[in-house]
Motif scaffolding. Sequence first.
Motif, PDB file in Angstrom:
ATOM      1  N   ASN A 281       0.848  -1.200   0.000  1.00 12.85           N
ATOM      2  CA  ASN A 281       0.000   0.000   0.000  1.00 12.85           C
ATOM      3  C   ASN A 281       0.878   1.243   0.000  1.00 12.85           C
ATOM      4  OD1 ASN A 281      -1.788   2.070   0.484  1.00 12.85           O
ATOM      5  ND2 ASN A 281      -2.829   1.078   2.193  1.00 12.85           N
ATOM      6  N   PRO A 282       0.845   2.067  -1.057  1.00 14.35           N
ATOM      7  CA  PRO A 282       1.713   3.252  -1.090  1.00 14.35           C
ATOM      8  C   PRO A 282       1.399   4.262  -0.005  1.00 14.35           C
ATOM      9  CG  PRO A 282       0.110   3.320  -2.883  1.00 14.35           C
ATOM     10  CD  PRO A 282      -0.002   1.961  -2.255  1.00 14.35           C
ATOM     11  N   LEU A 283       0.190   4.216   0.554  1.00 14.57           N
ATOM     12  CA  LEU A 283      -0.162   5.153   1.612  1.00 14.57           C
ATOM     13  C   LEU A 283       0.653   4.903   2.878  1.00 14.57           C
ATOM     14  CD1 LEU A 283      -4.043   5.260   1.215  1.00 14.57           C
ATOM     15  CD2 LEU A 283      -2.413   7.045   0.603  1.00 14.57           C
ATOM     16  N   VAL A 284       1.072   3.660   3.081  1.00 20.21           N
ATOM     17  CA  VAL A 284       1.916   3.355   4.241  1.00 20.21           C
ATOM     18  C   VAL A 284       3.241   4.100   4.115  1.00 20.21           C
ATOM     19  CG1 VAL A 284       3.203   1.524   5.411  1.00 20.21           C
ATOM     20  CG2 VAL A 284       0.831   1.128   4.690  1.00 20.21           C
ATOM     21  N   LEU A 285       3.823   4.064   2.923  1.00 22.69           N
ATOM     22  CA  LEU A 285       5.081   4.787   2.707  1.00 22.69           C
ATOM     23  C   LEU A 285       4.878   6.290   2.843  1.00 22.69           C
ATOM     24  CD1 LEU A 285       6.593   2.795  -0.308  1.00 22.69           C
ATOM     25  CD2 LEU A 285       7.113   2.574   2.130  1.00 22.69           C
ATOM     26  N   ARG A 286       3.709   6.782   2.405  1.00 24.05           N
ATOM     27  CA  ARG A 286       3.428   8.220   2.536  1.00 24.05           C
ATOM     28  C   ARG A 286       3.397   8.625   4.005  1.00 24.05           C
ATOM     29  NH1 ARG A 286       3.889  11.088  -2.283  1.00 24.05           N
ATOM     30  NH2 ARG A 286       2.802   9.993  -3.967  1.00 24.05           N
ATOM     31  N   LEU A 287       2.764   7.801   4.838  1.00 30.43           N
ATOM     32  CA  LEU A 287       2.683   8.148   6.255  1.00 30.43           C
ATOM     33  C   LEU A 287       4.051   8.064   6.918  1.00 30.43           C
ATOM     34  CD1 LEU A 287      -0.059   7.652   8.737  1.00 30.43           C
ATOM     35  CD2 LEU A 287       2.167   6.751   9.396  1.00 30.43           C
ATOM     36  N   LEU A 288       4.833   7.060   6.565  1.00 30.31           N
ATOM     37  CA  LEU A 288       6.179   6.956   7.127  1.00 30.31           C
ATOM     38  C   LEU A 288       7.011   8.171   6.734  1.00 30.31           C
ATOM     39  CD1 LEU A 288       6.894   3.166   6.535  1.00 30.31           C
ATOM     40  CD2 LEU A 288       6.247   4.287   8.668  1.00 30.31           C
ATOM     41  N   ALA A 289       6.825   8.656   5.501  1.00 31.02           N
ATOM     42  CA  ALA A 289       7.545   9.851   5.067  1.00 31.02           C
ATOM     43  C   ALA A 289       7.089  11.073   5.849  1.00 31.02           C
ATOM     44  CB  ALA A 289       7.334  10.077   3.569  1.00 31.02           C
ATOM     45  N   ALA A 290       5.783  11.145   6.154  1.00 31.49           N
ATOM     46  CA  ALA A 290       5.266  12.261   6.946  1.00 31.49           C
ATOM     47  C   ALA A 290       5.871  12.257   8.345  1.00 31.49           C
ATOM     48  CB  ALA A 290       3.743  12.200   7.027  1.00 31.49           C
ATOM     49  N   LEU A 291       6.105  11.079   8.900  1.00 35.45           N
ATOM     50  CA  LEU A 291       6.721  10.993  10.207  1.00 35.45           C
ATOM     51  C   LEU A 291       8.141  11.558  10.194  1.00 35.45           C
ATOM     52  CD1 LEU A 291       5.564   7.487  11.434  1.00 35.45           C
ATOM     53  CD2 LEU A 291       5.223   9.645  12.632  1.00 35.45           C
ATOM     54  N   ASN A 292       8.829  11.406   9.082  1.00 41.59           N
ATOM     55  CA  ASN A 292      10.189  11.917   8.984  1.00 41.59           C
ATOM     56  C   ASN A 292      10.232  13.438   8.999  1.00 41.59           C
ATOM     57  OD1 ASN A 292      11.365   9.391   8.862  1.00 41.59           O
ATOM     58  ND2 ASN A 292      11.198   9.258   6.650  1.00 41.59           N
ATOM     59  N   GLN A 293       9.051  14.081   8.804  1.00 42.64           N
ATOM     60  CA  GLN A 293       8.999  15.547   8.853  1.00 42.64           C
ATOM     61  C   GLN A 293       8.774  16.070  10.262  1.00 42.64           C
ATOM     62  OE1 GLN A 293       9.705  17.277   6.063  1.00 42.64           O
ATOM     63  NE2 GLN A 293      10.048  15.223   5.207  1.00 42.64           N
ATOM     64  N   ASP A 294       8.852  15.150  11.255  1.00 45.74           N
ATOM     65  CA  ASP A 294       8.728  15.504  12.675  1.00 45.74           C
ATOM     66  C   ASP A 294       7.436  16.262  12.981  1.00 45.74           C
ATOM     67  OD1 ASP A 294      10.564  17.469  15.106  1.00 45.74           O
ATOM     68  OD2 ASP A 294       9.408  15.637  15.344  1.00 45.74           O
ATOM     69  N   PRO A 295       6.260  15.612  12.749  1.00 47.24           N
ATOM     70  CA  PRO A 295       5.015  16.273  13.039  1.00 47.24           C
ATOM     71  C   PRO A 295       4.595  16.152  14.497  1.00 47.24           C
ATOM     72  CG  PRO A 295       4.562  14.097  12.200  1.00 47.24           C
ATOM     73  CD  PRO A 295       6.084  14.258  12.281  1.00 47.24           C
ATOM     74  N   THR A 296       5.432  15.566  15.341  1.00 46.90           N
ATOM     75  CA  THR A 296       4.982  15.245  16.693  1.00 46.90           C
ATOM     76  C   THR A 296       4.660  16.485  17.495  1.00 46.90           C
ATOM     77  OG1 THR A 296       7.247  15.213  17.535  1.00 46.90           O
ATOM     78  CG2 THR A 296       6.357  13.135  16.721  1.00 46.90           C
ATOM     79  N   ASP A 297       3.708  16.295  18.363  1.00 46.02           N
ATOM     80  CA  ASP A 297       3.283  17.366  19.258  1.00 46.02           C
ATOM     81  C   ASP A 297       3.666  16.931  20.674  1.00 46.02           C
ATOM     82  OD1 ASP A 297       0.119  18.781  20.293  1.00 46.02           O
ATOM     83  OD2 ASP A 297       2.118  19.631  20.287  1.00 46.02           O
ATOM     84  N   SER A 298       4.958  16.682  20.861  1.00 46.73           N
ATOM     85  CA  SER A 298       5.403  16.111  22.136  1.00 46.73           C
ATOM     86  C   SER A 298       5.449  17.168  23.224  1.00 46.73           C
ATOM     87  CB  SER A 298       6.795  15.492  21.951  1.00 46.73           C
ATOM     88  OG  SER A 298       7.706  16.456  21.481  1.00 46.73           O
ATOM     89  N   PRO A 299       5.302  16.731  24.481  1.00 46.41           N
ATOM     90  CA  PRO A 299       5.266  17.698  25.578  1.00 46.41           C
ATOM     91  C   PRO A 299       6.614  18.309  25.831  1.00 46.41           C
ATOM     92  CG  PRO A 299       5.218  15.434  26.401  1.00 46.41           C
ATOM     93  CD  PRO A 299       5.149  15.341  24.927  1.00 46.41           C
TER      94      PRO A 299
END
Length: 302
Positions: A284-302
């Motif tokens: 599923n190419p969407l899995v790779l898309r999400l993994l790539a989005a994670l590499n952009q550091d979208p986290t909202d960590s405390p």
Amino acid sequence: MERPELPLPQLHAFVVLAEELHFGRAATRLGIAQPPLSQQIRRLEDKVGYALFSREPGNIGLTPAGRELLPAARHALTHLAEGLTAAREVGSGRAGRLRIGFAASLALTVLPGLLRTFRERFPAVDLDIQEMTTTPQLAALRERTIDIGLLREPPAHDAELGFKTVLTEPFVAVLPSSHPLAAQRTVRVEQLAECPFVLLPRAVGPPLYDQITNLCTAAGFTPQVTQRAVEWQTVCALVEAGLGVSLAPESIRRIRLKGVAFRGIEPGTARTRVAVAWRKNDSNPLVLRLLAALNQDPTDSP
């Protein structure tokens, strides 16, 4: 009665000729010579069983059968074009459906930023978000009922699944605000030795449960677990009710309950991992898309 199959190239030739009503202009639009165009139309008429065009010298028109076929032919070609576009969007990872499992506590950290980033980049993707603890997520990934998992303390190795750490965080003590230890800025783990504990059941996340109990063991005691709850929100509610204390990931501080105090612990070296999980053989190419989005550091960590 068996329905005749109408090849799409013949329908395309028919629609263009119906719009031009001139073999020369229609052939030019189609990028072919006139004889092949005439052959396409003849073959289509043979399949229909009736003439689709009246052919008079210098004058071409649609027959009643041709006028009846034209709207359906246009609809078929439009439907095919839309289907091809949708298939390309899904195949490229710009559209489709992505099923994500997530641990409830991650709604306080990595999940909001990740979903926001992904939605902004791929608004046509249908996100199916399912709340579940770590053990059910691992099972759902193997059973292919979710595509991505966001969980705590993934297994060290797995033949089927891949893992990527996206966040680490320390532990905190969770105390009733009236507890004497709540007056301290930090709490030594051994100070909790005589307290009843509220914890998640080990079955929902064995590695995290073991991390917490190992903290207690290292401090010289075995925690007396008197209450269990599947979600951290419920753990905190039970602590607020005075039923015990807990040790939890630091992001749990974001659960706002007036009767609960969160305090750092000593030693503070232990950390819990948050990871994204996926099937290694997933196409599923969407899995790779999400993994790539994670590499952009979208986290909202405390």
